[in-house]
Design an enzyme around this catalytic site. Structure first.
Site, mmCIF file in Angstrom:
data_model
loop_
_atom_site.group_PDB
_atom_site.id
_atom_site.type_symbol
_atom_site.label_atom_id
_atom_site.label_comp_id
_atom_site.label_asym_id
_atom_site.label_seq_id
_atom_site.Cartn_x
_atom_site.Cartn_y
_atom_site.Cartn_z
ATOM 1 C CD1 TRP A 185 -8.016 7.104 13.651
ATOM 2 C CD2 TRP A 185 -6.270 8.255 12.842
ATOM 3 N NE1 TRP A 185 -8.041 6.995 12.282
ATOM 4 C CE2 TRP A 185 -6.979 7.682 11.765
ATOM 5 C CE3 TRP A 185 -5.123 9.019 12.569
ATOM 6 C CZ2 TRP A 185 -6.593 7.849 10.440
ATOM 7 C CZ3 TRP A 185 -4.733 9.188 11.239
ATOM 8 C CH2 TRP A 185 -5.464 8.604 10.195
ATOM 9 C CD GLU A 211 -2.947 0.807 2.448
ATOM 10 O OE1 GLU A 211 -3.531 -0.285 2.564
ATOM 11 O OE2 GLU A 211 -3.111 1.746 3.235
ATOM 12 N N GLY A 258 -4.550 13.795 17.566
ATOM 13 C CA GLY A 258 -4.539 12.459 18.149
ATOM 14 C C GLY A 258 -5.902 12.003 18.658
ATOM 15 C CD GLU A 306 -4.221 7.363 6.178
ATOM 16 O OE1 GLU A 306 -5.138 6.531 6.263
ATOM 17 O OE2 GLU A 306 -3.312 7.469 7.018
ATOM 18 C CG ASP A 354 4.413 -0.504 11.962
ATOM 19 O OD1 ASP A 354 3.326 0.032 12.261
ATOM 20 O OD2 ASP A 354 4.673 -1.704 12.189
ATOM 21 C CG ASP A 412 -1.722 4.570 2.994
ATOM 22 O OD1 ASP A 412 -2.480 4.113 2.145
ATOM 23 O OD2 ASP A 412 -1.464 4.017 4.081
ATOM 24 N NE ARG A 454 6.611 3.427 15.020
ATOM 25 C CZ ARG A 454 5.983 3.927 13.955
ATOM 26 N NH1 ARG A 454 6.180 5.192 13.607
ATOM 27 N NH2 ARG A 454 5.150 3.177 13.264
#
Ligand SMILES: *[C@@H]1O[C@H](CO)[C@@H](O)[C@H](O)[C@H]1NC(C)=O
Ligand SMILES: *[C@@H]1O[C@H](CO)[C@@H](O)[C@H](O)[C@H]1NC(C)=O
Length: 298
Positions: free
Chosen positions: A205, A111, A209, A115, A138, A113, A284
């Protein structure tokens, strides 16, 4: 029309053949961008929330407290160039998401994206991008735009070939995902994807957030679309490769990497407009994700 197209292609090929004696460069010229909805697309769901104007050369997606809506490409593609002119939901768009993406929609899906996350009146939209390979995403990046996307149409595009994926806003590259197979990173190359456009509620979300909820008294929320361009290698859903691989315009050397000026524009976007980049998120990803090594400024 058909005749003229094939004639000009033939002429082009002959000229290139004569000058370079190379069959591989006999590419079709890029297709026109400004085509009507029905050329490449069909509605996906909530048909009555899609409104057509000027004989289908312009459409609106409506979101209300009942449903959002969306449309998808008729064909599936392995590589190509895809773009859409979109005017985002104006005014209070908090909680809404307007998406433009390629997806293979299977279990280990690929995919790509765009957005667009709405906001309260006068507050900036966020453009979030992501790339999924083999079902794993991710890889979020988030930027502010350098203009108000609700005032007029802007063009959002995806270039996808065997060498790279480039996401562009008004022809300015905002993200590049190089094929880093040599570094052990999966790259979408053997699953055809369809193009999708949709408008839906994501107030759990999307805006700050999830703190800002959709104000349904402002419904319907309306996003506008035109220029339904797709120029891809059309393939059956089960296809593993593109039959004309290497012979299309987007495969040619000048599209295999960004040029110096495009790298400079990308650096400008990263310096001035980037809110979040997974490549620089050390909490992360204590270890830099391999494909990020191909980003020249990191
Ligand atoms: C949806 O919005 C309409 C118009 O504002 C309102 O009359 C209706 O009660 C709402 N429905 C729900 C389920 O919230
Ligand atoms: C919405 O506006 C707030 C305040 O300016 C900002 O922090 C946020 O990044 C904006 N965008 C979204 C989608 O939350």
């Amino acid at each position: 029309m058909q005749k003229m197209d094939s004639y000009s292609t033939l002429t082009r090929c002959l000229i290139i053949l004569a000058s370079l004696a190379s069959v591989a460069l006999c590419t079709n010229p890029p297709r026109p961008v400004d085509v009507p909805f029905s050329r490449n697309y069909v509605p996906t769901w909530a048909y009555d929330h899609i409104k057509y104007f000027n004989g289908g050369s312009e459409v609106q997606l409506h979101l209300d407290n009942n449903t959002g809506t969306g449309f998808q490409s008729k064909g599936s593609y392995l590589f190509g160039h895809f773009s859409m002119n979109i005017k985002m939901v104006p005014g209070d768009s908090a909680g809404t998401v307007t998406a433009f993406y390629l997806s293979s929609q299977n279990s280990e899906h690929d995919e790509i994206d765009f957005e667009f996350l709405g906001n309260r009146t006068g507050q900036p939209y966020i453009l979030q991008t992501n790339v999924f390979t083999g079902g794993k995403g991710d890889k979020e990046q988030r930027i502010y735009l350098w203009f108000d996307p609700t005032l007029k149409y802007h063009r959002y595009s995806i270039l996808w070939n065997l060498y790279q994926i480039v996401l562009l806003v008004d022809n300015i590259p905002i993200r590049v995902f190089k094929n880093s197979k040599d570094l052990g990173v999966k790259f979408p190359f053997n699953q055809p994807m369809k193009m999708y456009n949709s408008l839906w509620n994501a107030d759990d979300w999307a805006t700050r957030g999830g703190l800002e909820k959709t104000d349904w008294s402002k419904a319907p929320f309306i996003a506008q679309y035109k220029g339904f361009h797709i120029d891809g290698c059309e393939a059956s859903v089960e296809a593993k490769f593109c039959a004309t691989q290497g012979k299309r315009w987007w495969d040619q050397p000048q599209f295999q990497d960004l040029d110096a000026s495009q790298w400079r524009w990308l650096r400008w976007v990263r310096r001035k407009y980037t809110i979040y980049n997974y490549c620089t998120d050390k909490t992360r990803y204590p270890q830099l994700p391999s494909e990020c090594k191909r980003n020249r400024d990191i």
